[in-house]
Design an enzyme around this catalytic site. Structure first.
Site, PDB file in Angstrom:
ATOM      1  CE  LYS A 175      -1.726   2.905   2.927  1.00 50.34           C
ATOM      2  NZ  LYS A 175      -1.686   4.061   2.273  1.00 50.34           N
ATOM      3  CD  GLU A 250      14.115   1.251   8.056  1.00 44.75           C
ATOM      4  OE1 GLU A 250      14.498   2.420   8.437  1.00 44.75           O
ATOM      5  OE2 GLU A 250      14.707   0.347   7.942  1.00 44.75           O
ATOM      6  CB  CYS A 284      13.663   9.639   6.920  1.00 46.59           C
ATOM      7  SG  CYS A 284      14.591   8.519   5.807  1.00 46.59           S
ATOM      8  CD  GLU A 385      10.715  13.289  10.748  1.00 44.49           C
ATOM      9  OE1 GLU A 385       9.562  12.772  11.120  1.00 44.49           O
ATOM     10  OE2 GLU A 385      11.559  12.453  10.096  1.00 44.49           O
TER      11      GLU A 385
HETATM   12  N1  LIG Z   1      13.231   5.681   8.434  1.00 42.09           N
HETATM   13  C1  LIG Z   1      13.340   5.907   6.932  1.00 42.09           C
HETATM   14  O1  LIG Z   1      14.125   5.187   6.101  1.00 42.09           O
HETATM   15  C2  LIG Z   1      12.032   6.586   6.507  1.00 42.09           C
HETATM   16  C3  LIG Z   1      12.053   6.954   5.099  1.00 42.09           C
HETATM   17  C4  LIG Z   1      11.155   7.756   4.459  1.00 42.09           C
HETATM   18  C5  LIG Z   1      10.278   8.262   5.333  1.00 42.09           C
HETATM   19  N2  LIG Z   1      10.358   8.192   6.523  1.00 42.09           N
HETATM   20  C6  LIG Z   1       9.228   8.804   7.553  1.00 42.09           C
HETATM   21  O2  LIG Z   1       8.014   9.046   6.947  1.00 42.09           O
HETATM   22  C7  LIG Z   1       7.324  10.033   7.509  1.00 42.09           C
HETATM   23  C8  LIG Z   1       6.545  10.961   6.428  1.00 42.09           C
HETATM   24  O3  LIG Z   1       5.711   9.939   5.708  1.00 42.09           O
HETATM   25  P1  LIG Z   1       4.300  10.038   5.781  1.00 42.09           P
HETATM   26  O4  LIG Z   1       3.809  11.309   6.221  1.00 42.09           O
HETATM   27  O5  LIG Z   1       3.713   9.488   4.608  1.00 42.09           O
HETATM   28  O6  LIG Z   1       4.102   9.094   7.044  1.00 42.09           O
HETATM   29  P2  LIG Z   1       2.565   8.571   7.548  1.00 42.09           P
HETATM   30  O7  LIG Z   1       3.138   7.786   8.906  1.00 42.09           O
HETATM   31  O8  LIG Z   1       1.611   9.805   7.765  1.00 42.09           O
HETATM   32  O9  LIG Z   1       2.187   7.660   6.295  1.00 42.09           O
HETATM   33  C9  LIG Z   1       2.863   6.380   5.862  1.00 42.09           C
HETATM   34  C10 LIG Z   1       2.188   5.578   5.342  1.00 42.09           C
HETATM   35  O10 LIG Z   1       1.413   4.820   6.562  1.00 42.09           O
HETATM   36  C11 LIG Z   1      -0.015   4.768   5.940  1.00 42.09           C
HETATM   37  N3  LIG Z   1      -0.962   5.086   7.362  1.00 42.09           N
HETATM   38  C12 LIG Z   1      -1.369   6.076   8.039  1.00 42.09           C
HETATM   39  N4  LIG Z   1      -1.933   5.753   8.882  1.00 42.09           N
HETATM   40  C13 LIG Z   1      -2.123   4.327   8.927  1.00 42.09           C
HETATM   41  C14 LIG Z   1      -2.510   3.350  10.135  1.00 42.09           C
HETATM   42  N5  LIG Z   1      -3.395   3.732  11.077  1.00 42.09           N
HETATM   43  N6  LIG Z   1      -2.395   1.854   9.918  1.00 42.09           N
HETATM   44  C15 LIG Z   1      -1.452   1.640   8.785  1.00 42.09           C
HETATM   45  N7  LIG Z   1      -0.963   2.357   7.856  1.00 42.09           N
HETATM   46  C16 LIG Z   1      -1.342   3.962   7.976  1.00 42.09           C
HETATM   47  C17 LIG Z   1      -0.043   6.025   5.106  1.00 42.09           C
HETATM   48  O11 LIG Z   1      -1.164   6.014   4.252  1.00 42.09           O
HETATM   49  C18 LIG Z   1       0.967   6.015   4.249  1.00 42.09           C
HETATM   50  O12 LIG Z   1       1.016   4.799   3.364  1.00 42.09           O
HETATM   51  C19 LIG Z   1       8.631  10.984   7.950  1.00 42.09           C
HETATM   52  O13 LIG Z   1       8.348  10.691   9.512  1.00 42.09           O
HETATM   53  C20 LIG Z   1       9.887  10.173   7.757  1.00 42.09           C
HETATM   54  O14 LIG Z   1      10.795  10.473   8.734  1.00 42.09           O
HETATM   55  C21 LIG Z   1      11.076   7.191   7.219  1.00 42.09           C
HETATM   56  C1  LIG Z   2      15.971   6.495   3.243  1.00 41.62           C
HETATM   57  N1  LIG Z   2      15.802   7.766   2.427  1.00 41.62           N
HETATM   58  C2  LIG Z   2      16.923   8.586   2.840  1.00 41.62           C
HETATM   59  C3  LIG Z   2      15.965   7.309   0.962  1.00 41.62           C
HETATM   60  C4  LIG Z   2      14.703   8.693   2.450  1.00 41.62           C
HETATM   61  C5  LIG Z   2      14.162   9.081   3.502  1.00 41.62           C
HETATM   62  O1  LIG Z   2      13.325   9.716   3.779  1.00 41.62           O
END
Ligand SMILES: NC(=O)c1ccc[n+]([C@@H]2O[C@H](COP(=O)([O-])OP(=O)(O)OC[C@H]3O[C@@H](n4cnc5c(N)ncnc54)[C@H](O)[C@@H]3O)[C@@H](O)[C@H]2O)c1
Ligand SMILES: C[N+](C)(C)CC=O
Length: 489
Positions: A175, A250, A284, A385
């Site tokens: 998803k 992650e 991230c 963040e």
């Molecule tokens: N550690 C890493 O490698 C990494 C990489 C990329 C992004 N991120 C993190 O992602 C965040 C930004 O992304 P975002 O705003 O899309 O995050 P988010 O948590 O809002 O959403 C991520 C995904 O989770 C789904 N989701 C939302 N609520 C849910 C629930 N209750 N149950 C299951 N799935 C659910 C969303 O639809 C989406 O597909 C930032 O905090 C960033 O640091 C981390």
């Molecule tokens: C993991 N990276 C760095 C590719 C994307 C993070 O948001």
């Protein structure tokens, strides 16, 4: 405009909800696509298809070399369709075409890495304490994997999950973020073209609190791999406990970038900008916490501000653009509030801190690249963040203080150290509590090196050998070649 569909059990189908979601270009708010909006019943159908396919063993019993070849084909198709995929990613996220093209190269590399890894681990014989016996350890697929991805690196984050899951012989349901599904839809066309059997890889589209929640709680799912925000991660972890699913999380980061006075000044200034302003800071691992040795603090900030003035904002399709918009109006408002709160707490905006005034940028979700000084570690701008083009600056005088500041966070995703003193660099990174630390570098990642967080930045690792291990169970097989009665009872 045709409505893009979900992919369940080898077929492209509309959702049961009959609802449609409009996908918006964050540069100008134009509708760029319409996609079917899956609901819980679609998620259940996809999970059932993945469960049946796994239980039949269609994919797990395919020889690992053949699985690897199919995964290799996906890599080749991504390379073939690089420009189309990059355009979709830039339309969907607003990032520059140069960044999107780089992402597509990285993604093809990830599929290649796991294609090659697929048949490299045939298990091992281990020493047995019993004469006349064989003791061996084999790796098997986990089963049905739910995969949930964010909007900032839509296809890159998907590739870190899809490639190892397929190489290891699992079935899966993906998803993508409901805001940015376009490249994931396209890659499922490539997965179909590569010949992955029906039911093995399924795609559902739609909201997290419906479709994602169903994937997390459904007891036919054996593993849930999630990339996204910390609060969502906590909900998923809780839901996954219902059948003790394996989990890989992650999550976010608040990543320190420590600049010692003996660092190469120009390079450190330049890289401090790259660390945070790529993709408008929506990374991230963005180096959002600049921690500078006091003796160079003022000069460093002044050089940074001078360079930040010249960052060109615009359409990701314009070659002159260096930084695109934020992903959505909702996210823009979060970034605005984050900076305003910092100001109320006593931080100083050295540059930026507002939306741009350029009339050409008013339809997009733009925020100016921002440098915030006079920060202390207790401020929310330093701890939270922000996920925008905002860098905070703190000062230190001793090595110990620098490390304490760097570690003062609930997160532990990544961090960097800039110095010409090799011993100091090694001492510093040994004490930094993060999954990735860079010396005289920032934000570099590649398929061979594991990625993931310490502390509340997550659980488990993606990429490298550990990224494949996440999708495998380890089985010990003990074979007694000369069974005898024990005569105990
Ligand atoms: N550690 C890493 O490698 C990494 C990489 C990329 C992004 N991120 C993190 O992602 C965040 C930004 O992304 P975002 O705003 O899309 O995050 P988010 O948590 O809002 O959403 C991520 C995904 O989770 C789904 N989701 C939302 N609520 C849910 C629930 N209750 N149950 C299951 N799935 C659910 C969303 O639809 C989406 O597909 C930032 O905090 C960033 O640091 C981390
Ligand atoms: C993991 N990276 C760095 C590719 C994307 C993070 O948001």
């Amino acid at each position: 405009m045709t409505i893009k569909q979900q992919f369940i059990d080898g077929k492209w189908v509309h959702s049961n909800s009959n609802k449609v979601r409009k996908i918006i270009n964050p540069f100008n708010q134009e509708v760029i696509a319409q996609v079917t909006e899956s609901d819980e019943t679609d998620a259940k159908a996809a999970i059932t298809a993945a469960r049946k396919a796994f239980d039949k063993g269609v994919w797990s019993s395919t020889p690992a070399t053949d699985r690897g070849q199919i995964v290799y084909k996906i890599a080749d198709f991504i390379a073939r369709d690089r420009e189309e995929l990059a355009e979709l990613e830039s339309l969907d996220t607003g990032k520059t075409m140069e960044e999107s093209r780089g992402d597509m190269d990285d993604i093809a590399g990830v599929f290649r890495y796991y294609a090659e890894a697929a048949d490299k681990d045939g298990g091992e014989i281990i020493d047995s304490p019993i004469p006349n016996s064989v003791s061996k350890v084999v790796r098997e697929p986990v089963g049905v994997c739910g995969q949930i991805t964010p909007w900032n690196y839509p296809l890159l984050q998907a590739s870190w999950k899809l490639a190892p899951a397929l190489a290891a012989g699992n079935t899966l349901i993906m998803k993508p973020s409901e805001i940015t599904p376009l490249t994931s839809i396209k890659v499922f066309e490539l997965i179909e073209e590569a010949g992955v059997p029906s039911g093995v890889a399924n795609l559902v589209l739609g909201a997290g609190n419906t479709v994602g929640a169903e994937m997390s709680v459904n007891t036919d799912v054996d593993l849930i791999s999630f990339t996204g925000g910390i609060e969502t991660g906590k909900k998923i972890m809780q839901a996954a406990s219902v059948n003790v699913k394996k989990i890989a999380l992650e999550l976010g980061g608040k990543n320190p970038n420590v600049i010692f006075a003996d660092a190469d000044f120009e390079t450190a200034v330049d890289q401090a900008m790259n660390a945070v302003f790529f993709h408008a800071g929506q990374i991230c691992s963005a180096g959002t916490r600049l921690i500078i040795e006091e003796s160079i603090h003022d000069d460093f900030v002044s050089a940074l501000v001078d360079r930040v003035k010249n960052i060109t904002l615009g359409n990701g399709f314009d070659e002159a653009t260096q930084m695109g918009p934020l992903i959505s109006e909702e996210h823009l408002n979060k970034v605005i509030n984050y900076v305003e709160k910092g100001k109320r707490e006593g931080a100083t905006v050295a540059i930026g801190g507002k939306r741009p005034e350029d009339p050409k940028l008013q339809d997009g979700f733009f925020y100016l690249p921002t440098v915030i000084t006079d920060c202390t570690t207790d401020m929310s701008v330093v701890q939270d963040e922000g996920f925008g083009p905002v860098i905070t600056v703190e000062k230190f005088t001793t090595e110990e203080e620098a490390i304490n500041l760097a570690n003062d966070s609930i997160y532990g995703l990544a961090g960097g150290v800039w110095t010409k003193d090799i011993a100091k660099a090694e001492r510093a990174v040994a004490k930094m509590r993060m999954g990735t630390v860079w010396i005289n570098e920032f934000n570099l990642y590649f398929p061979h090196a594991p990625w993931g967080g310490f502390k509340q930045s997550g659980i488990g690792r993606e990429l490298g050998k550990p990224g494949l291990d996440e999708y495998q169970e380890t089985k010990h097989i003990f074979h007694n070649l000369k069974p005898e009665s024990m005569n105990w009872f």
